[in-house]
Scaffold this motif. Structure first.
Motif, PDB file in Angstrom:
ATOM      1  N   SER A 237       0.635  -1.467  -0.353  1.00 44.11           N
ATOM      2  CA  SER A 237      -0.224  -0.173  -0.138  1.00 44.11           C
ATOM      3  C   SER A 237       1.004   0.940  -0.212  1.00 44.11           C
ATOM      4  N   GLY A 238       2.038   0.852   0.691  1.00 45.88           N
ATOM      5  CA  GLY A 238       2.915   2.460   0.213  1.00 45.88           C
ATOM      6  C   GLY A 238       3.322   2.864   2.318  1.00 45.88           C
ATOM      7  N   GLY A 239       1.842   2.063   2.728  1.00 45.07           N
ATOM      8  CA  GLY A 239       2.224   2.632   4.398  1.00 45.07           C
ATOM      9  C   GLY A 239       3.304   1.876   5.358  1.00 45.07           C
ATOM     10  N   LEU A 240       3.636   1.919   5.981  1.00 41.94           N
ATOM     11  CA  LEU A 240       4.923   1.043   7.519  1.00 41.94           C
ATOM     12  C   LEU A 240       4.738   0.082   7.226  1.00 41.94           C
TER      13      LEU A 240
ATOM     14  N   TRP B 181       1.374 -11.705   0.399  1.00 42.78           N
ATOM     15  CA  TRP B 181       1.397 -11.711   1.450  1.00 42.78           C
ATOM     16  C   TRP B 181       0.625 -10.560   1.492  1.00 42.78           C
ATOM     17  N   LEU B 182       0.368 -10.313   2.851  1.00 48.11           N
ATOM     18  CA  LEU B 182      -0.862  -9.076   3.312  1.00 48.11           C
ATOM     19  C   LEU B 182      -0.141  -8.638   4.839  1.00 48.11           C
ATOM     20  N   ALA B 183      -0.175  -7.455   4.830  1.00 50.63           N
ATOM     21  CA  ALA B 183       0.578  -7.251   5.807  1.00 50.63           C
ATOM     22  C   ALA B 183      -0.050  -6.846   7.384  1.00 50.63           C
TER      23      ALA B 183
ATOM     24  N   ASP C 249      -1.879   9.331  -5.792  1.00 45.38           N
ATOM     25  CA  ASP C 249      -0.597   9.281  -6.850  1.00 45.38           C
ATOM     26  C   ASP C 249       0.573   9.481  -5.868  1.00 45.38           C
ATOM     27  N   ASP C 250       0.579   9.991  -4.917  1.00 43.87           N
ATOM     28  CA  ASP C 250       1.453   9.497  -3.814  1.00 43.87           C
ATOM     29  C   ASP C 250       2.432   8.634  -3.625  1.00 43.87           C
ATOM     30  N   PHE C 251       1.149   7.423  -2.734  1.00 48.44           N
ATOM     31  CA  PHE C 251       1.266   6.697  -2.465  1.00 48.44           C
ATOM     32  C   PHE C 251       1.949   5.145  -3.200  1.00 48.44           C
ATOM     33  N   GLU C 252       1.153   5.420  -5.083  1.00 46.21           N
ATOM     34  CA  GLU C 252       2.003   5.006  -5.815  1.00 46.21           C
ATOM     35  C   GLU C 252       3.213   4.889  -6.096  1.00 46.21           C
ATOM     36  N   CYS C 253       3.754   6.301  -6.207  1.00 46.88           N
ATOM     37  CA  CYS C 253       5.255   7.006  -6.154  1.00 46.88           C
ATOM     38  C   CYS C 253       6.137   6.387  -5.285  1.00 46.88           C
ATOM     39  N   HIS C 254       5.615   6.223  -4.252  1.00 48.69           N
ATOM     40  CA  HIS C 254       6.246   5.910  -3.195  1.00 48.69           C
ATOM     41  C   HIS C 254       6.352   4.505  -3.445  1.00 48.69           C
ATOM     42  N   CYS C 255       5.233   3.555  -4.108  1.00 49.33           N
ATOM     43  CA  CYS C 255       5.554   2.342  -4.146  1.00 49.33           C
ATOM     44  C   CYS C 255       7.154   2.081  -5.453  1.00 49.33           C
ATOM     45  N   ARG C 256       6.718   2.945  -6.333  1.00 50.32           N
ATOM     46  CA  ARG C 256       7.570   2.406  -7.603  1.00 50.32           C
ATOM     47  C   ARG C 256       9.252   3.146  -7.156  1.00 50.32           C
TER      48      ARG C 256
ATOM     49  N   ASP D 254      -1.082   7.532   5.272  1.00 57.17           N
ATOM     50  CA  ASP D 254      -2.773   7.775   4.039  1.00 57.17           C
ATOM     51  C   ASP D 254      -3.005   8.809   5.521  1.00 57.17           C
ATOM     52  N   PRO D 255      -3.843   9.899   4.785  1.00 58.06           N
ATOM     53  CA  PRO D 255      -4.324  11.014   5.328  1.00 58.06           C
ATOM     54  C   PRO D 255      -5.128  10.895   5.978  1.00 58.06           C
ATOM     55  N   SER D 256      -5.950   9.957   5.378  1.00 59.34           N
ATOM     56  CA  SER D 256      -7.289   9.611   6.078  1.00 59.34           C
ATOM     57  C   SER D 256      -7.703   8.211   7.191  1.00 59.34           C
TER      58      SER D 256
END
Length: 426
Positions: free
Chosen positions: A30-33, A122-124, A67-74, A187-189
């Protein structure tokens, strides 16, 4: 209770070692911790236990930060040398299941599309996630299966979904991420509390933890025990089904009437699960049990989203909602080659007894057709289907095969229902 860094890595090593050689391990990123740390440790483990490793990011498009999540993942995958697959989804927020439920359904559909049969995803999710899921299920009035929350692993569309850190606390993951100076996207939400899970996380769980420091671990343990008990009940229902003939879509009403109501509900839920069908809401299930207790043999139907039950001739049928061919559809067919229809590919065969070529037409049954049966002459097709015990809903959606204006066969999803004189299935 926290896990040492070596323990976190050991869980990943064990999970990777359990994966068959040559099978790809995917990490839901997801891009999270949590997921960023999971991928980081998975890369290290893959050097010790070589396995193909890929990351999968689902772009929900629900907020500007997506889009920021995707950018971090890339960036993370490029730094770790991992191939990344980005799957964009449309979340149907008007589906009636709420934003969280709709996003979850879209996400798991994306998992099913991307992760191949035999591979592992795998799910975190961790222990705190499990505790929250347990509470949410309890607040919905869920039964054992719902209270079991998230399993450590399960099958989905031929792939294996696994949660290596389901017994690990969020605090342990945060400590390891800090030790590694890991970067992730917040994630701000997650800070908003109008969504149920966030409300529990920020408003309820801290209060519980102040009164009961081990609340998260205890709730997660209760979920584990509920899952164990649910598994035992599923075995028990499987034994009942075997005694009733083993067909999860067709059960004798007389046998069901000998069961207690809870045992009957358990068996029906088991049969629906075996067929991949959703379980009806409690009131619909109770209505179905009431129909079973009726003393007459009238046809009955109870429907719910994604499934339905029918009672006919003292038999309970559990099925997906029947789908029929469009009434104006026609298909030209040679009796041998697969035929593409609005319901999918038609692969049954039909040939003349003498083996000569045929030019046939496949179409839905409209009523009033006749069929010439071997040794019985021309008979009304409706009467033929009645005599052969075809349930009324199957008769209504049967399709017929014609040669010119003459009906030569009638069939349904399970196969041929009747063949005319001079014709046979190859």
């Amino acid at each position: 209770m926290s896990a040492e860094p070596s323990s976190l890595q050991a869980l990943i090593d064990d999970a990777l070692a359990a994966t068959p050689p040559g099978r790809t391990v995917w990490v839901a990123l997801s891009g999270g911790l949590d997921s960023s740390l999971l991928l980081t440790l998975a890369v290290e483990a893959s050097r010790r236990h070589p396995r193909p490793l890929r990351a999968l990011h689902v772009h929900h498009g629900l907020q500007a930060a997506a889009d920021d999540f995707e950018c971090h993942c890339r960036e993370l995958c490029e730094r770790l040398g991992v191939s990344l697959c980005v799957e964009r989804v449309n979340v149907e927020v008007s589906s009636g299941e709420g934003l969280e439920g709709a996003a979850r359904r879209a996400r798991y559909a994306a998992f099913a599309r991307c992760v191949g049969g035999g591979d592992t995803l795998w799910l975190a999710q961790h222990r705190d996630d499990q505790a929250e899921t347990f509470l949410l299920a309890a607040l919905r009035g869920a039964g054992l299966r719902g209270l079991a929350a998230m399993p450590v692993e399960r099958e989905q569309a031929g792939a294996r979904l696994a949660r290596p850190w389901l017994g690990v606390s969020r605090a342990a993951l945060e400590a390891e991420a800090a030790r590694r100076a890991l970067a992730w996207v917040e994630d701000p939400s997650n800070a908003e509390t109008h969504q149920d899970r966030n409300f529990l996380r920020h408003r309820v769980m801290p209060v519980l933890a102040r009164r009961w420091p081990e609340a998260s671990a205890s709730l997660a343990r209760s979920a584990e025990l509920a899952g164990e008990t649910d598994g035992l009940l599923d075995e028990f229902a499987g034994e009942d089904l075997a005694r009733l003939g083993g067909n999860p879509g067709c059960l004798a009403v007389d046998a069901l009437q000998a069961f207690s109501a809870p045992r009957c509900r358990l068996l029906i839920r088991h049969c629906l699960s075996r067929q991949g069908l959703p379980v009806p809401p409690a009131r619909r299930l109770d209505s179905l049990l009431d129909q079973l207790e009726a003393r007459h043999d009238a046809e009955a139907r109870v429907a719910w989203s994604g499934g339905e039950a029918r009672i006919w001739r003292k038999t309970l049928y559990l099925m997906a909602p029947p789908v029929s061919l469009p009434p104006d559809w026609r298909g030209e067919w040679d009796g041998r080659s697969p035929l593409v229809t609005p319901l999918g590919e038609f692969r049954m065969g039909l040939v003349r007894e003498d083996g000569s070529p045929a030019c046939l037409t496949l179409a839905p049954r409209l009523g009033g057709e006749h069929l010439r049966l071997p040794g019985r002459g021309t008979r009304d097709l409706k009467r033929v289907l009645q005599e052969r015990g075809v349930p009324p809903w199957e008769r209504a959606r049967a399709w017929v095969v014609r040669q010119g204006e003459c009906v030569v066969a009638v069939g349904g999803p399970a196969g041929w229902l009747a063949l005319a004189e001079g014709w046979r299935a190859p």
